[in-house]
Write a protein that holds these residues in place. Structure first.
Motif, mmCIF file in Angstrom:
data_model
loop_
_atom_site.group_PDB
_atom_site.id
_atom_site.type_symbol
_atom_site.label_atom_id
_atom_site.label_comp_id
_atom_site.label_asym_id
_atom_site.label_seq_id
_atom_site.Cartn_x
_atom_site.Cartn_y
_atom_site.Cartn_z
ATOM 1 N N PRO A 193 1.139 -1.231 0.109
ATOM 2 C CA PRO A 193 0.033 -0.054 -0.034
ATOM 3 C C PRO A 193 0.991 1.187 -0.349
ATOM 4 C CG PRO A 193 0.107 -1.301 2.348
ATOM 5 C CD PRO A 193 0.903 -1.806 1.126
ATOM 6 N N HIS A 198 7.380 1.536 3.805
ATOM 7 C CA HIS A 198 7.683 1.147 3.003
ATOM 8 C C HIS A 198 7.319 0.875 1.410
ATOM 9 C CE1 HIS A 198 8.776 -4.397 3.213
ATOM 10 N NE2 HIS A 198 9.023 -3.458 2.448
ATOM 11 N N SER A 276 9.551 -4.369 8.104
ATOM 12 C CA SER A 276 8.350 -3.934 8.436
ATOM 13 C C SER A 276 7.527 -4.614 9.308
ATOM 14 C CB SER A 276 7.236 -3.919 7.023
ATOM 15 O OG SER A 276 6.944 -2.749 6.717
ATOM 16 N N ARG A 298 16.061 -6.436 6.776
ATOM 17 C CA ARG A 298 16.142 -5.238 7.417
ATOM 18 C C ARG A 298 14.673 -4.477 8.215
ATOM 19 N NH1 ARG A 298 11.671 -2.661 6.989
ATOM 20 N NH2 ARG A 298 10.868 -2.477 4.764
ATOM 21 N N GLY A 300 13.004 -0.974 10.165
ATOM 22 C CA GLY A 300 12.989 0.251 9.906
ATOM 23 C C GLY A 300 11.912 0.508 10.511
ATOM 24 N N MET A 301 10.898 1.799 9.764
ATOM 25 C CA MET A 301 9.890 2.420 10.659
ATOM 26 C C MET A 301 9.321 3.507 10.501
ATOM 27 S SD MET A 301 10.084 3.892 15.514
ATOM 28 C CE MET A 301 8.205 3.643 16.583
ATOM 29 N N LYS A 401 1.618 -5.954 15.811
ATOM 30 C CA LYS A 401 1.976 -5.565 14.325
ATOM 31 C C LYS A 401 1.856 -6.781 13.251
ATOM 32 C CE LYS A 401 4.953 -3.026 12.641
ATOM 33 N NZ LYS A 401 4.875 -2.753 11.038
ATOM 34 N N SER A 402 0.537 -6.680 12.783
ATOM 35 C CA SER A 402 -0.361 -7.326 11.738
ATOM 36 C C SER A 402 -0.349 -7.431 10.574
ATOM 37 C CB SER A 402 -1.611 -7.492 12.472
ATOM 38 O OG SER A 402 -2.883 -8.674 11.622
ATOM 39 N N GLY A 403 -0.098 -8.944 9.698
ATOM 40 C CA GLY A 403 0.341 -7.681 8.245
ATOM 41 C C GLY A 403 1.483 -7.213 7.394
ATOM 42 N N GLY A 404 1.936 -6.388 8.603
ATOM 43 C CA GLY A 404 2.831 -5.131 8.342
ATOM 44 C C GLY A 404 2.856 -4.058 8.786
ATOM 45 N N TRP A 435 0.367 -13.640 9.941
ATOM 46 C CA TRP A 435 -0.313 -12.480 9.574
ATOM 47 C C TRP A 435 0.940 -11.776 10.869
ATOM 48 C CZ3 TRP A 435 -3.000 -10.803 6.603
ATOM 49 C CH2 TRP A 435 -3.750 -11.061 5.498
ATOM 50 N N ARG A 473 -10.410 -10.370 14.871
ATOM 51 C CA ARG A 473 -10.640 -11.716 14.343
ATOM 52 C C ARG A 473 -11.445 -12.811 14.889
ATOM 53 N NH1 ARG A 473 -9.620 -10.494 8.722
ATOM 54 N NH2 ARG A 473 -8.786 -8.743 9.116
HETATM 55 C C1 MCA Z 1 -6.630 -8.870 6.114
HETATM 56 N N1 MCA Z 1 -7.042 -10.113 6.764
HETATM 57 C C2 MCA Z 1 -6.600 -10.542 7.954
HETATM 58 C C3 MCA Z 1 -5.594 -9.660 8.056
HETATM 59 N N2 MCA Z 1 -5.775 -8.520 6.777
HETATM 60 N N3 MCA Z 1 -6.756 -11.253 8.296
HETATM 61 C C4 MCA Z 1 -6.271 -11.678 9.740
HETATM 62 N N4 MCA Z 1 -5.391 -10.877 10.326
HETATM 63 C C5 MCA Z 1 -4.790 -9.471 9.141
HETATM 64 N N5 MCA Z 1 -3.726 -8.797 9.489
HETATM 65 C C6 MCA Z 1 -8.336 -10.516 5.851
HETATM 66 C C7 MCA Z 1 -9.089 -9.664 5.627
HETATM 67 O O1 MCA Z 1 -10.090 -10.032 6.254
HETATM 68 C C8 MCA Z 1 -9.435 -11.006 4.411
HETATM 69 O O2 MCA Z 1 -10.141 -10.902 4.871
HETATM 70 C C9 MCA Z 1 -7.940 -11.557 3.315
HETATM 71 O O3 MCA Z 1 -7.190 -11.841 4.687
HETATM 72 C C10 MCA Z 1 -7.864 -10.676 2.246
HETATM 73 O O4 MCA Z 1 -7.829 -8.906 3.133
HETATM 74 P P1 MCA Z 1 -6.890 -7.986 1.966
HETATM 75 O O5 MCA Z 1 -7.247 -6.907 2.506
HETATM 76 O O6 MCA Z 1 -7.657 -8.423 0.836
HETATM 77 O O7 MCA Z 1 -5.340 -8.811 2.673
HETATM 78 P P2 MCA Z 1 -4.223 -9.141 1.330
HETATM 79 O O8 MCA Z 1 -4.615 -8.579 0.025
HETATM 80 O O9 MCA Z 1 -4.267 -10.506 1.181
HETATM 81 O O10 MCA Z 1 -3.228 -8.230 2.063
HETATM 82 C C11 MCA Z 1 -2.357 -8.885 2.818
HETATM 83 C C12 MCA Z 1 -1.419 -8.173 2.759
HETATM 84 C C13 MCA Z 1 -1.650 -6.272 3.732
HETATM 85 C C14 MCA Z 1 -1.225 -7.723 1.026
HETATM 86 C C15 MCA Z 1 0.050 -8.659 3.571
HETATM 87 O O11 MCA Z 1 -1.907 -6.844 4.475
HETATM 88 C C16 MCA Z 1 -0.307 -5.805 3.020
HETATM 89 O O12 MCA Z 1 -0.717 -5.033 2.207
HETATM 90 N N6 MCA Z 1 0.195 -4.717 4.338
HETATM 91 C C17 MCA Z 1 1.407 -4.328 3.928
HETATM 92 C C18 MCA Z 1 1.410 -3.385 4.892
HETATM 93 C C19 MCA Z 1 2.559 -2.695 5.116
HETATM 94 O O13 MCA Z 1 3.061 -1.499 4.057
HETATM 95 N N7 MCA Z 1 3.305 -2.136 5.920
HETATM 96 C C20 MCA Z 1 4.015 -1.410 5.985
HETATM 97 C C21 MCA Z 1 4.440 -0.445 7.181
HETATM 98 P P3 MCA Z 1 -11.608 -11.639 4.898
HETATM 99 O O14 MCA Z 1 -13.086 -10.933 3.129
HETATM 100 O O15 MCA Z 1 -12.646 -13.236 5.465
HETATM 101 O O16 MCA Z 1 -12.402 -10.608 5.805
HETATM 102 S S1 MCA Z 1 5.737 -0.609 7.821
HETATM 103 C C22 MCA Z 1 6.455 0.878 7.189
HETATM 104 O O17 MCA Z 1 6.513 0.917 6.402
HETATM 105 C C23 MCA Z 1 7.669 0.383 8.683
HETATM 106 C C24 MCA Z 1 8.802 1.538 7.704
HETATM 107 C C25 MCA Z 1 8.935 -0.649 7.690
HETATM 108 O O18 MCA Z 1 9.700 -1.143 8.509
HETATM 109 O O19 MCA Z 1 8.395 -1.254 6.666
#
Ligand code: MCA
Ligand code: AMP
Length: 499
Positions: A193, A198, A276, A298, A300-301, A401-404, A435, A473
């Motif tokens: 996203p 990240h 992440s 790595r 980060g924050m 931290k869930s899913g990053g 997750w 969940r």
């Molecule tokens: C979604 N689902 C979950 C979660 N998220 N279930 C449990 N725990 C969760 N956290 C479920 C949804 O409810 C849905 O099920 C199904 O998974 C698909 O949802 P969707 O949103 O489409 O999920 P996805 O596309 O598969 O997303 C997973 C993902 C996403 C791609 C890993 O979470 C993601 O993009 N994460 C990255 C975040 C990120 O960029 N973090 C960086 C920040 P149902 O339909 O049954 O509800 S940290 C940062 O920037 C620092 C500086 C660093 O160090 O990097």
């Protein structure tokens, strides 16, 4: 002239972005961003750090908008495209954004806000680029200016805006360009996203700084990523542990022939990075088996960009995040912010040009986040073993931290307490291989609802107030929350109840 723009000008003929098969060269990206900056400026000489929120899906239009805001002298506020209205309003109001750029598809979710708010709205699809001329002049932007505000959850119930300047962003990108040896021959895909560091800095920021090519697909899907890999389009990949977990699960459903083809393609990669959240050793090992690559982990924050990294050349150790990146100063400290002895765990404190400027309009929170001598307190605890940093965890049990994603348990609790059935609650994260942590909630029901509780009812209700990735969940109904002698909820006891 800001450096990202100078960098882009060196690679005019290169493919900058490939989005669903359409190629955009750097020359086009520069020209389109400049024209769009003219639209944002609307005959004024300089946006003078006005906040410009934008809700645009990852892709060419997203980058064009971000660059245009910077060129016009504004501060970019990327909105999360999956947030419900209340979370979007919170950011728009908190930043006092005076301009909002949106894609058509988000008109509906924002409609109630647009009716009442005094904000100038630009719909991407309504701008006729061919009829738009270049602005007569563009402002001269000093690098000390604010550039970006990203919202991060913490130990307060409402997210805070992290303000980074152009100096901060350049430092965050430059250290990675050097440490990970980015070049204009690189080809990466953005599956993350674009309201977090990240995706914004490590993937899009670095690739476009280097004159490389960034592929965008619509949404995250292991199949789409493997398709790009199989077509030989990529040589660099970056993601959070959950994404690697999901890609491994998908890979295991393929036939042996399909797997072998992908293995051969992945072997040709230059670099694969994970971060992440803590990378489980099991995921690192499985990924090495299928791709032939030891993931470079790595740390980060949002407030720092990247701070600690395993080496590009040299040993990448499972369970460790490596050593401080060039230009980033790190100290492990005790509760008095005094450096701990060798081999002892301590809070990670950070200094450097990469460190953010302030929390938006929260001087007290900003002051509390730094020591008196200017070190940023991360709230993460680490230890150095054989020269490498190992992250041991966070000081606060309220950060999950869930899913990053970094998620505040307090924010979810505050929303849950507004539900008509719930009297009290405590939200925690429990260990989960896919997750990282799974969000769960212990709840105490109001007497009238004791026999009438349905998880699904709360789940369907809560997504009106928080993003779906923040929703609990699992629920556990208790008569009372466990408390210590001071009356404080003992969250570690709650975690055990779920295991
Ligand atoms: C979604 N689902 C979950 C979660 N998220 N279930 C449990 N725990 C969760 N956290 C479920 C949804 O409810 C849905 O099920 C199904 O998974 C698909 O949802 P969707 O949103 O489409 O999920 P996805 O596309 O598969 O997303 C997973 C993902 C996403 C791609 C890993 O979470 C993601 O993009 N994460 C990255 C975040 C990120 O960029 N973090 C960086 C920040 P149902 O339909 O049954 O509800 S940290 C940062 O920037 C620092 C500086 C660093 O160090 O990097
Ligand atoms: P965010 O504020 O969303 O940028 O999240 C930053 C937090 O993610 C850090 O404070 C850490 O708690 C966590 N984090 C980032 N990278 C790692 C990693 N490689 N291992 C463990 N935790 C990490």
């Amino acid at each position: 002239m800001l450096q990202f723009f100078e960098q882009a000008k060196k690679h005019l003929e290169n493919d900058a972005i490939i989005h669903d098969g359409v190629i955009y060269k750097y020359e086009q990206l520069i020209a389109t961003s400049q024209k769009f900056a003219g639209i944002l400026l609307n005959n004024t000489p300089d946006l003078n750090q006005a906040r410009v929120s934008f809700m645009v899906p990852p892709g060419f239009d997203y980058v064009k908008t971000l660059w245009a805001i910077w060129i016009a002298g504004g501060v970019a506020v990327p909105l999360c495209i999956s947030h419900p209205l209340s979370s979007l309003e919170y950011v728009l109001d908190d930043t006092q954004s005076s301009i909002l750029v949106i894609s058509n598809e988000f008109k509906e979710v924002l409609a109630p806000y647009l009716q009442k708010a005094n904000i100038s709205v630009i719909v991407i699809e309504d701008v006729n680029e061919e009829r738009t001329t270049f602005p007569a002049s563009l402002p001269d932007i000093e690098k000390q200016r604010n550039a970006l505000i990203l919202y991060t959850s913490g130990t307060t119930n409402k997210p805070k805006g992290v303000v980074t300047t152009h100096i901060n962003i350049e430092a965050q990108i430059n250290t990675l360009i050097n440490a990970w040896e980015w070049s204009s021959n690189d080809r990466i895909t953005c599956v993350l996203p674009l309201h977090h560091v990240h995706g914004i800095i490590n993937v899009v920021g670095c690739s476009l700084w280097a004159g490389a090519t960034c592929y965008f697909t619509t949404g995250f899907s292991p199949k789409l990523i493997f398709d790009l890999i199989e077509q030989g389009k990529l040589n660099v990949f970056m993601a959070v542990p959950t994404i690697y977990y999901k890609m491994i699960a998908y890979f295991e459903t393929l036939t042996i022939e399909e797997q072998n083809l992908l293995r051969a393609c992945m072997k040709k990669f230059r670099l694969m990075v994970c971060g992440s959240a803590a990378l489980p050793v099991s995921v690192m090992n499985k990924w090495a088996q299928i791709s032939g690559h030891l993931l470079l982990e790595r740390y980060g924050m949002t407030e720092l960009g990247m701070a600690i990294s395993n080496p590009y050349h040299g040993d990448r150790k499972a369970g460790y995040v490596g050593i401080p990146l060039p230009g980033v100063e790190i100290k492990l400290a005790d509760e008095h912010f005094v450096q701990v002895e060798d081999q002892m765990p301590g809070e990670i404190l950070v200094k450097g040009a990469n460190v953010f400027k302030e929390y938006w309009q929260r001087p007290e929170a900003t002051q509390a986040a730094f020591t008196n001598d200017g070190w940023f307190k991360t709230g993460d605890v680490a230890v150095i073993e054989n020269g490498y940093y190992r992250i041991m965890g966070r000081q606060s049990v309220d950060i999950i931290k869930s899913g990053g994603y970094k998620i505040s348990a307090l924010e979810i609790e505050e929303v849950l307490r507004t539900n008509e059935m719930i009297q009290d609650c405590a939200v925690v994260g429990i260990d989960d291989e896919e997750w990282g942590e799974l969000i769960v909630a212990a709840i105490v029901l109001k007497p009238d609802f004791i026999n009438d509780f349905k998880d699904k009812k709360v789940s369907d209700w809560i997504v009106n107030y928080i993003a779906s990735y923040k929703k609990p969940r699992r629920y556990l109904v208790l008569n009372d929350l466990p408390r210590n002698a001071m009356g404080k909820v003992v969250k570690n006891d709650i975690k055990k109840m779920f295991v």
